[in-house]
Design a protein around this motif. Sequence first.
Motif, PDB file in Angstrom:
ATOM      1  N   UNK A 219      16.209   5.170  -3.585  1.00  0.00           N
ATOM      2  CA  UNK A 219      17.587   5.436  -3.173  1.00  0.00           C
ATOM      3  C   UNK A 219      17.622   6.148  -1.823  1.00  0.00           C
ATOM      4  N   UNK A 220      16.681   7.047  -1.597  1.00  0.00           N
ATOM      5  CA  UNK A 220      16.617   7.718  -0.295  1.00  0.00           C
ATOM      6  C   UNK A 220      16.406   6.701   0.816  1.00  0.00           C
ATOM      7  N   UNK A 221      15.553   5.710   0.567  1.00  0.00           N
ATOM      8  CA  UNK A 221      15.271   4.690   1.579  1.00  0.00           C
ATOM      9  C   UNK A 221      16.527   3.921   1.953  1.00  0.00           C
ATOM     10  N   UNK A 222      17.366   3.615   0.964  1.00  0.00           N
ATOM     11  CA  UNK A 222      18.598   2.885   1.259  1.00  0.00           C
ATOM     12  C   UNK A 222      19.514   3.702   2.161  1.00  0.00           C
ATOM     13  N   UNK A 243       9.897   6.944   0.984  1.00  0.00           N
ATOM     14  CA  UNK A 243      11.077   6.165   1.359  1.00  0.00           C
ATOM     15  C   UNK A 243      10.730   5.147   2.438  1.00  0.00           C
ATOM     16  N   UNK A 244       9.863   5.507   3.368  1.00  0.00           N
ATOM     17  CA  UNK A 244       9.462   4.561   4.411  1.00  0.00           C
ATOM     18  C   UNK A 244       8.772   3.339   3.805  1.00  0.00           C
ATOM     19  N   UNK A 245       7.974   3.562   2.782  1.00  0.00           N
ATOM     20  CA  UNK A 245       7.272   2.448   2.136  1.00  0.00           C
ATOM     21  C   UNK A 245       8.271   1.535   1.422  1.00  0.00           C
ATOM     22  N   UNK A 280       7.034  -2.936  13.418  1.00  0.00           N
ATOM     23  CA  UNK A 280       7.411  -1.666  12.789  1.00  0.00           C
ATOM     24  C   UNK A 280       8.092  -1.965  11.464  1.00  0.00           C
ATOM     25  N   UNK A 281       7.571  -1.368  10.397  1.00  0.00           N
ATOM     26  CA  UNK A 281       8.102  -1.595   9.050  1.00  0.00           C
ATOM     27  C   UNK A 281       8.217  -0.245   8.335  1.00  0.00           C
ATOM     28  N   UNK A 282       9.388   0.382   8.379  1.00  0.00           N
ATOM     29  CA  UNK A 282      10.630  -0.015   9.046  1.00  0.00           C
ATOM     30  C   UNK A 282      10.706   0.561  10.458  1.00  0.00           C
TER      31      UNK A 282
END
Length: 285
Positions: A219-222, A243-245, A280-282
């Motif tokens: 949820x943090x990633x979103x 979250x980056x993953x 870059x991801x993300x």
Amino acid sequence: MSDDDLLGGLVDVLAASRPEVRSHAPRLARGTFNDVVVLPGEWVARFPRTATVLREAPRRTAALRRVSGLDLPFAVPEVVEERLDLPLGEAHVVVSYVPGDPGPTTLAEGAAVGLVHDLLDPLAAVRPDPDLLAVLDEPLGFAGGSDAVAVITDTVFPVLSADERAQAAEVLARFEALEPVPPRFVHGDLAPVNLRWTGTTVTGLLDWDFAHVGDPALDAAALASFGWSALRRAVSAEVYERAKVHAALFPLEGATGTLLQGAPPDRYLAWFRRRCAVREHPPGA
């Protein structure tokens, strides 16, 4: 089938129990998993688009009934009518209309930090009881669940170039390397499109189909769509790195979900390819 023809057919189905649909101005929204008829200010009817989605609909409806009973500080759609006994194309669930505006897609950093806390803190406080646990989705259920890495590989890799496959493999390797964390209640799709605002406050949260118990960093990633620097300030270093993953995986899991439903994955593939172009991801994290 044109949107007008589809809307007309769905209105005919709804009119049997909700004749008011003919005297208002319903609008159609076509999603990956559901076709949706919206009667603004009144209700929303969701029609599963495939047999797979229809099979999952009773469980997801039961989950929504329980989620709407939680003491959350924002409105959640409530189930008004369930007609999943009808055949595909007619089967539907009617839920209450959640008022509010679509809201911004960008925020000042301080406001974004506040938004992260306003959404994640109440979700983290939920302790699902056995009845709710029994009907929640599994993490990445729409993209293979516990087999998501294999399903993504089998489904998406064939439409990628060699370089894109190599970058996708790196994204999946990072995801597989995540250490388990204590599971928490997770919404599963905190995209801006699912937020409803009153002024500067989120007062409604839509689309609980992917709610599950899992890694809250998802949820943090979103919410990183409102800025990675804000997310870094709002969560712990561990949650930020996780979250980056999760965010790196979003385009691939989205493409997988659409392909499994027989829908075109173009927008997800374009999203992934933009990331591949800059390697870059993300990006920006």
